[in-house]
Design a protein around this motif. Structure first.
Motif, PDB file in Angstrom:
ATOM      1  N   ASP A 174      35.545  54.309  46.722  1.00  0.00           N
ATOM      2  CA  ASP A 174      36.272  54.104  47.634  1.00  0.00           C
ATOM      3  C   ASP A 174      37.612  53.108  46.661  1.00  0.00           C
ATOM      4  N   PRO A 175      38.794  53.277  46.389  1.00  0.00           N
ATOM      5  CA  PRO A 175      39.456  52.573  45.211  1.00  0.00           C
ATOM      6  C   PRO A 175      39.986  51.737  46.250  1.00  0.00           C
ATOM      7  N   GLN A 176      39.799  51.095  47.710  1.00  0.00           N
ATOM      8  CA  GLN A 176      40.135  50.058  48.204  1.00  0.00           C
ATOM      9  C   GLN A 176      40.061  48.417  47.731  1.00  0.00           C
ATOM     10  N   HIS A 177      41.022  47.719  48.132  1.00  0.00           N
ATOM     11  CA  HIS A 177      41.625  46.666  47.187  1.00  0.00           C
ATOM     12  C   HIS A 177      40.832  46.508  45.886  1.00  0.00           C
ATOM     13  N   LYS A 178      40.720  47.883  45.349  1.00  0.00           N
ATOM     14  CA  LYS A 178      40.641  47.080  43.685  1.00  0.00           C
ATOM     15  C   LYS A 178      41.845  46.980  42.355  1.00  0.00           C
ATOM     16  N   ASP A 179      42.500  47.256  43.213  1.00  0.00           N
ATOM     17  CA  ASP A 179      43.844  46.728  42.061  1.00  0.00           C
ATOM     18  C   ASP A 179      43.899  45.322  41.643  1.00  0.00           C
ATOM     19  N   ALA A 180      43.040  44.172  42.224  1.00  0.00           N
ATOM     20  CA  ALA A 180      43.069  42.899  41.610  1.00  0.00           C
ATOM     21  C   ALA A 180      41.926  43.008  41.288  1.00  0.00           C
ATOM     22  N   ASP A 181      41.082  43.741  40.931  1.00  0.00           N
ATOM     23  CA  ASP A 181      40.053  43.897  39.983  1.00  0.00           C
ATOM     24  C   ASP A 181      40.649  44.361  38.545  1.00  0.00           C
ATOM     25  N   PRO A 182      40.374  43.392  37.910  1.00  0.00           N
ATOM     26  CA  PRO A 182      40.382  43.151  36.237  1.00  0.00           C
ATOM     27  C   PRO A 182      40.948  44.166  35.656  1.00  0.00           C
ATOM     28  N   ARG A 183      39.239  44.752  35.885  1.00  0.00           N
ATOM     29  CA  ARG A 183      39.184  46.825  35.006  1.00  0.00           C
ATOM     30  C   ARG A 183      40.327  47.585  35.344  1.00  0.00           C
ATOM     31  N   TYR A 184      41.142  46.998  36.442  1.00  0.00           N
ATOM     32  CA  TYR A 184      41.998  48.724  36.737  1.00  0.00           C
ATOM     33  C   TYR A 184      43.544  48.046  36.848  1.00  0.00           C
ATOM     34  N   ALA A 185      43.780  46.311  37.111  1.00  0.00           N
ATOM     35  CA  ALA A 185      45.211  45.582  37.128  1.00  0.00           C
ATOM     36  C   ALA A 185      45.907  46.474  36.286  1.00  0.00           C
ATOM     37  N   ARG A 186      46.076  46.012  34.855  1.00  0.00           N
ATOM     38  CA  ARG A 186      46.764  46.363  34.318  1.00  0.00           C
ATOM     39  C   ARG A 186      47.112  47.583  34.326  1.00  0.00           C
ATOM     40  N   PHE A 187      46.547  48.845  34.614  1.00  0.00           N
ATOM     41  CA  PHE A 187      46.487  50.061  34.412  1.00  0.00           C
ATOM     42  C   PHE A 187      46.974  50.778  35.538  1.00  0.00           C
ATOM     43  N   GLY A 188      46.559  50.633  36.502  1.00  0.00           N
ATOM     44  CA  GLY A 188      46.617  51.464  37.833  1.00  0.00           C
ATOM     45  C   GLY A 188      45.029  51.791  38.805  1.00  0.00           C
ATOM     46  N   VAL A 189      45.329  52.415  39.784  1.00  0.00           N
ATOM     47  CA  VAL A 189      43.882  53.101  40.043  1.00  0.00           C
ATOM     48  C   VAL A 189      43.659  54.511  40.577  1.00  0.00           C
ATOM     49  N   ALA A 190      42.515  54.681  39.765  1.00  0.00           N
ATOM     50  CA  ALA A 190      41.970  56.316  40.153  1.00  0.00           C
ATOM     51  C   ALA A 190      42.236  56.985  42.220  1.00  0.00           C
ATOM     52  N   PRO A 191      42.781  57.793  42.267  1.00  0.00           N
ATOM     53  CA  PRO A 191      42.410  58.167  43.459  1.00  0.00           C
ATOM     54  C   PRO A 191      41.099  58.691  43.917  1.00  0.00           C
ATOM     55  N   LYS A 192      41.139  58.861  45.584  1.00  0.00           N
ATOM     56  CA  LYS A 192      39.853  58.212  45.998  1.00  0.00           C
ATOM     57  C   LYS A 192      39.154  59.738  45.883  1.00  0.00           C
ATOM     58  N   SER A 193      40.123  60.556  45.723  1.00  0.00           N
ATOM     59  CA  SER A 193      38.940  62.126  45.172  1.00  0.00           C
ATOM     60  C   SER A 193      38.391  62.191  43.796  1.00  0.00           C
ATOM     61  N   LYS A 194      38.842  61.165  43.011  1.00  0.00           N
ATOM     62  CA  LYS A 194      39.350  61.027  41.431  1.00  0.00           C
ATOM     63  C   LYS A 194      38.529  60.336  40.855  1.00  0.00           C
ATOM     64  N   ALA A 195      37.080  59.777  40.545  1.00  0.00           N
ATOM     65  CA  ALA A 195      37.047  58.628  39.926  1.00  0.00           C
ATOM     66  C   ALA A 195      37.202  58.644  38.481  1.00  0.00           C
ATOM     67  N   ASP A 196      37.286  60.075  37.785  1.00  0.00           N
ATOM     68  CA  ASP A 196      37.181  60.227  35.874  1.00  0.00           C
ATOM     69  C   ASP A 196      37.942  59.044  35.502  1.00  0.00           C
ATOM     70  N   TYR A 197      39.003  58.287  35.813  1.00  0.00           N
ATOM     71  CA  TYR A 197      39.935  56.819  34.728  1.00  0.00           C
ATOM     72  C   TYR A 197      39.231  55.760  35.428  1.00  0.00           C
ATOM     73  N   ALA A 198      38.350  55.694  37.309  1.00  0.00           N
ATOM     74  CA  ALA A 198      38.199  54.015  37.508  1.00  0.00           C
ATOM     75  C   ALA A 198      36.744  54.338  36.153  1.00  0.00           C
ATOM     76  N   PHE A 199      35.449  54.631  35.527  1.00  0.00           N
ATOM     77  CA  PHE A 199      35.058  54.885  35.146  1.00  0.00           C
ATOM     78  C   PHE A 199      35.291  55.295  33.775  1.00  0.00           C
ATOM     79  N   LEU A 200      36.421  54.809  32.819  1.00  0.00           N
ATOM     80  CA  LEU A 200      37.296  55.226  32.192  1.00  0.00           C
ATOM     81  C   LEU A 200      38.017  53.911  31.658  1.00  0.00           C
ATOM     82  N   LEU A 201      38.512  53.496  32.708  1.00  0.00           N
ATOM     83  CA  LEU A 201      38.773  52.382  32.647  1.00  0.00           C
ATOM     84  C   LEU A 201      37.642  50.987  32.726  1.00  0.00           C
ATOM     85  N   HIS A 202      36.882  50.993  33.528  1.00  0.00           N
ATOM     86  CA  HIS A 202      35.901  50.212  33.715  1.00  0.00           C
ATOM     87  C   HIS A 202      35.153  50.450  31.963  1.00  0.00           C
ATOM     88  N   ASP A 203      35.410  51.431  31.201  1.00  0.00           N
ATOM     89  CA  ASP A 203      34.847  51.150  30.102  1.00  0.00           C
ATOM     90  C   ASP A 203      35.348  50.579  29.047  1.00  0.00           C
TER      91      ASP A 203
END
Length: 809
Positions: free
Chosen positions: A257-286
């Motif tokens: 669920d990428p909703q409201h994640k654009d304010a999350d400091p983990r993703y704010a600099r780079f963008g939010v991964a699409p809801k169908s694929k969280a691969d880059y969400a995990f990468l940006l978290h790390d």
């Protein structure tokens, strides 16, 4: 594994305060195995209850609920206590029988899991391997990360999707090679699934890591970012968690669920991964949790390199900000449960330079069942290239950022764009196909050999001024092997490795009780590569092939070191009962069948100390093999009618020894009365068979007796070995096979060249013109034969038409 037992008040307090828990002797796995018929499911319930009750207050978070999966699962093993007891007893025996083969040194639970899903993949389901990173991939990531962190006094490492915990364990082990104090490594792990989270904790604890160095969290990595704190003191215990290394193998292309994640400091600099694929969400978290001088490695599906949309935006930002350092393309079918190609991405928060290293490692692997597996040589080659950031044609390339940004690529990181690892297609020279000869262009492809052996080409082939050569030597293989430059190459290798075995003896046998196994392996590798560099003609001997030889031999040696450093040199003089499983009353029963050396194999000791008895035994075994051959020949000489008699079994493929002996005895008695044997061939062959069968029986009895005597004599020899004899035997077990196989490498080079040359000669030996002439001659012969044929009206018309076609009219 650090275990407590009944050691009095001091022992109880000591183990509980140092380990965080205490397990009484009666609750140990080994005790339950010894109980056999007295074991009851109540013993397990009591042990689990006691474990929870005795957790040290300082380590409640780490140990509380660690056996919850087992506790809740007991009721599923049967609807009565008796059924549950039976199921657990059988499970204990299954676990005991899993073939560990010394592999427990890296990851007990991981090995058991890998073994089970390898054996029962058909029932494991597609998701079976989603929380286990294969050991080899884990080692590859660990080696690169360990090199980056090797000079630090304390290290914190984190796996955001920890699964079995194998990645953390392997990184810790790899880093330990460079550190004097293993307790300077702190492990952080986060896992969503509770059962798997318990597996993470269990695996880390079992490896003897101090409980204070293990921090785990059961939470959703994407929804619940780490900020770790103790609920009792959230302000003072708050930890935003920035680490030296972050690793992960997250579930691939998972929905989120990428909703409201654009304010999350983990993703704010780079963008939010699409809801169908969280691969880059995990990468940006790390990446977010990395220290400025930290390093991270993440395993993701190959599609993250080129997919567009939101992922393309994130990828562009990572490149522009110089975070992406290395891309390693792995072979397909390397992970359990999925055949999709995967990549390892390595990133940094801050680094010097902006280029990206691409490594196409997709071609280097060994096939094991349905899966592909990285070999030790593959891991070493990738590791060396990544650490050196080296360009290796067909394998790796350092690509400048400007090339990634350019219009031709537009931030597409698909590996084949930058590294061409494809094999060139086989070409056929038209002139050589028509007229023969070896194209010089195809000989030129063997340039590494001609560079190493400058005069060999002229010795093998005649040049006539055309772009084609003719074979000069009648026997190519002999000509290559006998050439002075090849002999010089072999001598250079022998000189480079002169003294290698004594050096190994000093480094391994001389220091076997004190050496650090991982460091020693690295030291031997350095020595091996240094000696190979002295040989000259280095391209001909693949140093990674030599490394694989070293690793193949090193694995069993390392297991021996573990035993020796735990039990001392006397372990070499220990013989253990050799248990085998046999059927008894329809059940598998474990029975003793002789003895086996804990470290020194019986056959090795027999070769060194009982060669005379061993040779005599082998001579009798060879005689027995001859007797079996005689029996088979005799058996084949009887007719099917003969084989229907009582002297043969029902299938007619074996003699019935007792019946043969009885009939031969009767025939001999009749002959004695008659004064001569009859002329019946069957009778003569039965008498011969009786003699051979009697010889077989005698030989089998003698072999059994001699083998038993030699076995007991070997047992006594092992138990009485001197230190000097132990050292000599260890050299024969450890060093001789390794050195012998290394010395075969030059011959492998020569054999490879010979095979390539013979294939080239054979390729153009028979020309198209030769084939055409042979076809023409065959057609003429067929036309002549057709002219002699006769038949009906329509047959003759068909024959005439065929003759016309064959004649080419």
């Amino acid at each position: 594994m650090r275990l407590g037992g009944v050691y009095g008040i001091w022992g109880y307090s000591h183990f509980r305060s140092n380990l965080g828990y205490f397990i009484a002797h009666k609750h140990l796995f080994s005790t339950w195995l010894d109980q056999t018929s007295d074991f009851d499911v109540a013993d397990v319930r009591e042990a689990l209850s006691a474990f929870s009750r005795l957790i040290h207050p300082n380590h409640k978070r780490l140990f509380e609920g660690i056996f919850k999966t087992l506790e809740t699962g007991l009721s599923k093993l049967g609807d009565t206590a008796a059924k549950q007891t039976k199921s657990i007893s059988e499970l204990l025996q299954l676990i005991k029988d899993i073939p560990m083969d010394g592999k427990q040194s890296y990851d007990v639970l991981g090995f058991i899991y890998e073994y089970l899903i390898g054996m029962f993949a058909a029932n494991a389901g597609k998701k079976a391997g989603e929380f286990y990173t294969p050991h080899e991939v884990s080692v590859l990531m660990s080696e690169v990360i360990a090199h980056h962190l090797k000079d630090r006094e304390t290290i914190q490492i984190y796996d955001s999707t920890s699964g079995s915990g194998s990645l953390l364990l392997n990184i810790g082990q790899a880093i330990a090679k460079h550190m004097d104090d293993n307790d300077s490594i702190k492990y952080y792990a986060q896992e969503l699934k509770e059962n798997t989270y318990n597996l993470t904790r269990m695996n880390l604890v079992m490896r003897g890591i101090l409980p204070g160095n293990i921090v785990t969290r059961n939470a959703d990595t994407l929804e619940d970012d780490w900020p770790y704190f103790d609920e009792q003191d959230p302000v003072n215990s708050y930890n935003p968690l920035y680490l030296d290394a972050v690793v992960s193998n997250p579930p691939y292309s998972q929905k989120w669920d990428p909703q409201h994640k654009d304010a999350d400091p983990r993703y704010a600099r780079f963008g939010v991964a699409p809801k169908s694929k969280a691969d880059y969400a995990f990468l940006l978290h790390d990446l977010y949790h990395l220290k400025p001088n930290g390093i991270m490695a993440i395993v993701l599906p190959h599609g993250v390199l080129f997919r567009g949309g939101e992922e393309g935006v994130i990828r562009k930002q990572l490149i522009e900000n110089d975070h992406l350092e290395t891309i390693i393309g792995l072979p397909s079918n390397i992970f359990f449960g999925t055949g999709i190609p995967t990549v390892i991405l390595m990133l940094r928060q801050k680094r010097e330079g902006s280029d990206v290293l691409f490594v196409d490692a997709s071609k280097g692997f060994a096939k094991e069942g349905k899966n592909n597996k990285l070999r030790a040589c593959d891991i070493k080659k990738i590791t060396d290239v990544v650490i050196a950031r080296a360009t290796m044609p067909g394998f790796s390339r350092l690509v400048p950022k400007t090339e990634l940004q350019g219009e031709a690529n537009d931030y597409n990181l698909n590996i084949p764009r930058y590294v061409d690892s494809s094999e060139p297609p086989e070409s056929w020279d038209l002139y050589a196909s028509m007229f023969g000869g070896i194209p010089l262009s195809e000989l030129d492809a063997l340039a590494d050999y001609w560079k190493a052996f400058p005069n060999l080409r002229a010795a093998l082939f005649t040049l006539d001024g055309t772009p084609y050569a003719q074979p000069k030597a009648g026997d190519l293989a002999e000509a290559v092997r006998q050439h002075p430059e090849v002999a010089k190459f072999n001598d250079a290798f022998a000189r480079a490795f002169d003294g290698f075995k004594p050096w190994l003896h000093s480094e391994l046998i001389g220091k076997m009780l004190t050496l650090q196994v991982p460091r020693q392996a690295a030291l031997i590798c350095e020595e091996l590569f240094a000696r190979l560099a002295k040989v000259g003609a280095v391209p001909l001997i693949d140093k990674y092939q030599a490394y694989q030889v070293l690793d193949d031999h090193w694995q069993p040696i390392a297991v021996d070191f573990e035993i020796l450093q735990t039990e001392g040199v006397d372990a070499t003089r220990v013989v253990d009962p050799n248990y085998v499983v046999k059927k008894k009353d329809g059940k598998d029963v474990e029975v003793q069948e002789g003895w086996k050396g804990r470290i020194l194999p019986f056959d090795l000791v027999q070769l060194a100390h009982h060669r005379k008895e061993l040779d005599a035994l082998r001579k009798k075994e060879d005689e027995l093999a001859d007797v079996v051959t005689q029996l088979n020949e005799l058996l084949d000489s009887f007719s099917e009618e003969d084989k229907a008699k009582d002297t043969f079994n029902e299938a007619g493929d074996k003699f019935v020894a007792a019946a043969v002996a009885k009939e031969a005895k009767e025939l001999a008695a009749e002959a004695k009365v008659a004064g001569a044997f009859g002329s019946d061939p069957y009778e003569a062959k039965i008498i011969q068979a009786a003699k051979v069968l009697a010889n077989e029986k005698s030989l089998k009895a003698a072999i059994k007796k001699d083998a038993a005597a030699l076995h007991l004599k070997t047992k006594a020899t092992i138990e009485a070995l001197s230190d000097e004899q132990v050292h000599a035997l260890l050299e024969r077990k450890w060093l001789a096979p390794l050195v012998d196989e290394l010395h075969r490498l030059p011959d492998l080079v020569t054999s490879s060249l010979i095979a390539k040359l013979q294939a080239l000669v054979e390729k153009y030996r028979i020309t198209y013109a030769d084939n055409a002439r042979q076809i023409q001659q065959a057609e003429k012969a067929l036309v002549s034969m057709l002219g002699e044929m006769d038949g009906g009206e329509f047959d003759l018309k068909a024959i005439e038409e065929l003759k016309t076609l064959l004649a080419g009219d």
